[in-house]
Motif scaffolding. Sequence first.
Motif, short mmCIF file in Angstrom:
data_model
loop_
_atom_site.label_atom_id
_atom_site.label_comp_id
_atom_site.label_asym_id
_atom_site.label_seq_id
_atom_site.Cartn_x
_atom_site.Cartn_y
_atom_site.Cartn_z
N GLU A 50 0.91 -1.32 -0.05
CA GLU A 50 -0.14 0.06 -0.02
C GLU A 50 0.86 1.11 -0.04
O GLU A 50 1.81 1.18 0.77
N PRO A 51 0.49 2.34 -0.74
CA PRO A 51 -0.87 2.48 -1.24
C PRO A 51 -1.01 2.11 -2.70
O PRO A 51 -2.16 2.02 -3.25
N HIS A 52 0.12 1.49 -3.25
CA HIS A 52 0.23 1.12 -4.72
C HIS A 52 -1.11 0.21 -4.82
O HIS A 52 -1.81 0.22 -5.98
N ARG A 53 -1.14 -0.82 -4.01
CA ARG A 53 -2.08 -2.02 -4.36
C ARG A 53 -3.56 -1.44 -4.24
O ARG A 53 -4.06 -1.96 -5.48
N ALA A 54 -3.89 -0.78 -3.70
CA ALA A 54 -5.06 -0.02 -3.61
C ALA A 54 -5.46 0.91 -4.75
O ALA A 54 -6.66 0.88 -5.34
N ILE A 55 -4.51 1.69 -5.09
CA ILE A 55 -4.51 2.56 -6.19
C ILE A 55 -4.81 1.84 -7.40
O ILE A 55 -5.60 2.12 -8.49
N THR A 56 -4.19 0.58 -7.71
CA THR A 56 -4.26 -0.05 -9.04
C THR A 56 -5.86 -0.50 -9.26
O THR A 56 -6.19 -0.79 -10.17
N THR A 57 -6.64 -0.70 -7.84
CA THR A 57 -7.98 -1.37 -8.03
C THR A 57 -9.00 -0.08 -8.80
O THR A 57 -9.97 -0.21 -8.87
N ARG A 58 -8.33 1.08 -8.78
CA ARG A 58 -9.00 2.19 -9.01
C ARG A 58 -8.95 2.67 -10.55
O ARG A 58 -9.27 3.63 -11.25
N LEU A 59 -7.99 1.96 -11.13
CA LEU A 59 -7.71 2.18 -12.77
C LEU A 59 -8.85 2.26 -13.63
O LEU A 59 -9.22 3.21 -14.35
#
Length: 139
Positions: free
Chosen positions: A69-78
């Motif tokens: 995190e936060p990269h993992r959560a950000i990718t779910t918002r692509l």
Amino acid sequence: MPVIVVTRLRLKDPALLNEFFTDAVAAIEQAQKSAGNLGADAFADADNAWWSVCYWQARGPMRAFVDSEPHRAITTRLDHYCDEATFVDWEQDGPDLPDWQTNWRHLTADGQVAELTDASPANQTRDFPPPVESPAAGS
């Protein structure tokens, strides 16, 4: 061997810019502070396209960054943000980040596209123009 990772994301709606920019800055800052990161940069392109490049000592540290995190959560918002999302990585011997034209060549030749609900036709084919850099870029 060191690994370069390039991402190109295009916003499907300019109204998403503030929300997207907050996430983009968080991801770049996370990369810059991550173990094994040798460099990171971002580039705002024409037509609401945003590029990032990271240089990693090896695939292990790069994967640790991607899975945290936060990269993992950000990718779910692509899918919320983008109508184009393309990623590529390759091994590189040199110690410097590649220029944006080199990044574009790798991305259009070998990039992987994200599954997006409202994808543009160019998302699947990776048929998008090279980055438009200002004359001062690279000087």
